[in-house]
Design an enzyme around this catalytic site. Structure first.
Site, PDB file in Angstrom:
ATOM      1  N   LYS A 192      -4.908   0.766  86.078  1.00  0.00           N
ATOM      2  CA  LYS A 192      -5.222  -0.634  85.753  1.00  0.00           C
ATOM      3  C   LYS A 192      -4.696  -1.576  86.739  1.00  0.00           C
ATOM      4  CE  LYS A 192      -3.969  -3.845  82.033  1.00  0.00           C
ATOM      5  NZ  LYS A 192      -3.050  -4.117  80.737  1.00  0.00           N
ATOM      6  N   GLY A 246      -2.748   0.017  78.917  1.00  0.00           N
ATOM      7  CA  GLY A 246      -2.984   1.093  79.701  1.00  0.00           C
ATOM      8  C   GLY A 246      -2.877   2.299  78.724  1.00  0.00           C
ATOM      9  N   ARG A 247      -2.195   2.304  77.650  1.00  0.00           N
ATOM     10  CA  ARG A 247      -2.169   3.604  76.628  1.00  0.00           C
ATOM     11  C   ARG A 247      -3.293   3.287  75.447  1.00  0.00           C
ATOM     12  NH1 ARG A 247       2.247   0.223  76.980  1.00  0.00           N
ATOM     13  NH2 ARG A 247       2.963  -0.762  75.222  1.00  0.00           N
ATOM     14  N   HIS A 363       6.811  30.055  66.256  1.00  0.00           N
ATOM     15  CA  HIS A 363       7.534  31.131  66.885  1.00  0.00           C
ATOM     16  C   HIS A 363       8.518  30.684  67.910  1.00  0.00           C
ATOM     17  CE1 HIS A 363       4.713  34.164  64.706  1.00  0.00           C
ATOM     18  NE2 HIS A 363       3.854  33.163  65.334  1.00  0.00           N
ATOM     19  N   LYS A 472      11.089   2.518  88.395  1.00  0.00           N
ATOM     20  CA  LYS A 472      10.153   2.575  89.593  1.00  0.00           C
ATOM     21  C   LYS A 472      10.593   1.655  90.672  1.00  0.00           C
ATOM     22  CE  LYS A 472       6.096   2.149  86.494  1.00  0.00           C
ATOM     23  NZ  LYS A 472       4.961   1.255  86.172  1.00  0.00           N
TER      24      LYS A 472
HETATM   25  O1  F6P Z   1       4.404   4.116  82.970  1.00  0.00           O
HETATM   26  C1  F6P Z   1       4.067   2.716  82.987  1.00  0.00           C
HETATM   27  C2  F6P Z   1       2.564   2.331  83.080  1.00  0.00           C
HETATM   28  O2  F6P Z   1       2.809   1.119  83.419  1.00  0.00           O
HETATM   29  C3  F6P Z   1       1.983   2.608  81.899  1.00  0.00           C
HETATM   30  O3  F6P Z   1       1.795   1.674  80.928  1.00  0.00           O
HETATM   31  C4  F6P Z   1       0.685   2.779  82.300  1.00  0.00           C
HETATM   32  O4  F6P Z   1      -0.366   3.501  81.431  1.00  0.00           O
HETATM   33  C5  F6P Z   1       0.837   3.714  83.750  1.00  0.00           C
HETATM   34  O5  F6P Z   1       2.069   3.184  84.208  1.00  0.00           O
HETATM   35  C6  F6P Z   1      -0.014   3.531  84.602  1.00  0.00           C
HETATM   36  O6  F6P Z   1      -0.378   2.629  85.138  1.00  0.00           O
HETATM   37  P1  F6P Z   1      -1.561   2.040  86.070  1.00  0.00           P
HETATM   38  O7  F6P Z   1      -2.976   2.308  85.122  1.00  0.00           O
HETATM   39  O8  F6P Z   1      -1.491   0.597  86.328  1.00  0.00           O
HETATM   40  O9  F6P Z   1      -1.701   2.813  87.256  1.00  0.00           O
END
Ligand code: F6P
Length: 504
Positions: A192, A246-247, A363, A472
């Site tokens: 994104k 993103g999710r 299991h 990060k």
């Molecule tokens: O892990 C955090 C995050 O910002 C997620 O919300 C997102 O899906 C992922 O990193 C990847 O981000 P991008 O699509 O900007 O690479």
């Protein structure tokens, strides 16, 4: 933590029901086994083994009313800025349907349609080329959704195989590329932001391995950056938008790998299934609304019964990646400790989500589910019709699904404490008629809406994720130290470990 005002009316029900046996609840409410079920198209939900009764459920529904869950759903679909901390809409529903006349949502749906047409043309170009393999590079929301859907719906044999690389660990890329021929492979870089370290590093490896960007595609809300960073022709860069989290993005061009793996028509069917669930969630009254009931059940188990984790068991091997997908969807959305206005929440929020595929997990960790000291509420997901020819296996799979939910709920007494099963372990059963694109789309959309319902009850923002930023930032500050640049490191433990790393 349960000082939440809205929960007051529920506390007495929780006290009354905490120790209740699930068979007692069924005995006391004749017809409960049917009365607590909902059908939405190809999906059947049964909540009869949850530890609430009619009165408690009414109180939960009253909570939803007092929090204006119905109004919040309207605002979501209309494209209002429900993501208040980032001043954005969350219009994933506009990627798959047009349920409101709100101009913002209509405009979003039109843009999504346009991009889908471009995506379809790119899929056809690749299908008609000599490309046999596609490597999709992305992480988090730019990976988990497409990976889940491709694994669930991919054909047994295909002329076009899709592989996923997410981890920055070079072993992931090395293992994937080792099986492939660069002359017959294409790459899709999905991000994104196009600022994600993992995707940029893996994208560079892939681009170099392919010998340039001629067979490289990209998906991003920052298409210029994507085109520039890898010198990708603009025609091969598909846009997404800041109004898609993103999710929540597998329905956008982030689903390009899905369309490549299962075809553009079946991708549309996935969207249509999600749109059917959207219509149900937007229109059905709360007491018959699968997402509202699912979300309220989560709140009940978390805040009133105090359960710290929630499991998802998929009795369909093709859905084995669902728990990993849901971990991001649910925990990145609901792992919050402040409300929309920044004040601390007054109840616990998301429990830990985890799970696995039955019957394998029976299991491994099921011993703890049956006899451990922690009760783990769970969703059990099965498929009525299988697509493989092994009928007896499928019958055995379903028999296990039924047996486990029954054993967890009812238990069994024995004189021997070691052989005694306490029961009282709640679960929701979700059955898909078959694992079609429509049913999977509906299932994923159900979870998205359940998450939103929970966020409204807790008063938190389901669409930001600031919690992932600090780690990060530190990683990018520490990278120079690992590259031997002698950067000053303030934290003494990190410094000591760095010394170890450098010494050996
Ligand atoms: O892990 C955090 C995050 O910002 C997620 O919300 C997102 O899906 C992922 O990193 C990847 O981000 P991008 O699509 O900007 O690479």
């Amino acid at each position: 933590m349960t000082q939440n005002d809205g929960f007051d009316a529920l506390q007495s029900h929780a006290q009354r029901l905490r120790g209740a046996g699930i068979p007692d609840l069924l005995r006391d409410e004749p017809g409960r086994e049917h009365g607590y079920s909902v059908r939405v198209g190809p999906l059947y939900f049964n909540f009869a083994r949850q530890k609430y009764d009619r009165q408690a459920l009414q109180a939960l529904l009253e909570l939803a009313r007092s929090r204006d869950v119905a109004g919040a759903l309207q605002r979501l679909f209309r494209g209002e800025q429900v993501n208040v901390t980032e001043h954005r809409a969350a219009l994933h529903t506009a990627l798959r349907g047009e349920l409101t006349a709100a101009p913002v949502a209509q405009q979003a749906a039109a843009s999504a349609r346009e991009v889908r047409e471009r995506m379809r043309a790119l899929v056809e170009t690749i299908e008609n080329s000599d490309i046999t393999d596609v490597v999709s590079v992305g992480i988090g929301g730019s990976d988990l959704g497409p990976r889940l859907v491709v694994d669930a719906l991919r054909p047994l044999r295909s002329d076009l195989r899709v592989h996923f690389v997410s981890n920055v660990d070079g072993a992931a890329m090395q293992r994937t590329l080792a099986q492939l021929d660069p002359a017959r492979t294409a790459g899709v870089l999905i991000s994104k932001t196009f600022g994600t370290q993992e995707t940029l590093l893996n994208g560079r490896i892939l681009c170099d391995w392919l010998g340039g960007s001629e067979r490289l595609y990209a998906v991003s809300a920052n298409p210029e950056r994507a085109a520039q960073a890898f010198d990708i022709a603009p025609g091969r860069v598909l846009p997404m938008w800041d109004w898609v989290g993103g999710r929540y993005s597998l329905w956008s061009a982030v689903g390009f790998p899905i369309a490549l793996a299962i075809g553009a028509d079946r991708f549309e069917q996935l969207l249509a299934g999600a749109a059917d669930m959207d219509a149900h969630v937007l229109e059905a009254p709360a007491e018959g609304n699968a997402a509202v009931l699912h979300g309220l059940t989560e709140v009940w188990n978390r805040n009133l019964l105090g359960h710290a984790t929630h499991a998802v068991m998929t009795y369909d091997q093709r859905l084995a990646l669902l728990p990993a997908y849901l971990q991001q969807l649910v925990m990145e959305s609901l792992g919050k400790r402040v409300k929309l206005d920044g004040s601390p929440v007054d109840s616990d929020t998301v429990p830990v989500w985890w799970g696995g595929a039955g019957t394998d997990v029976q299991h491994s960790f099921f011993q703890a589910l049956h006899q451990g000291t922690s009760v783990v509420p769970a969703d059990f997901i099965g498929t009525v019709h299988n697509d493989d020819p092994y009928i007896e296996n499928h019958q055995a799979l379903l028999a296990n699904l039924l047996a486990q939910t029954e054993a967890l709920a009812n238990g069994q007494r024995s004189e021997d404490p070691h052989r005694s099963y306490p029961g009282g372990r709640p679960s929701t059963l979700i059955l898909l008629d078959a694992l079609t694109p429509e049913a999977l789309g509906a299932l994923i959309a159900l979870y998205e809406h359940s998450v939103y319902v929970q966020s409204v009850i807790w008063g938190i923002n389901a669409f930001d994720q600031f919690g992932v930023e600090l780690g990060k930032q530190l990683a990018s500050q520490l990278l120079p130290a690992l590259q031997g640049e002698g950067t000053a490191v303030a934290d003494p433990v990190t410094r000591a470990v760095l010394e170890q790393l450098q010494r050996r």
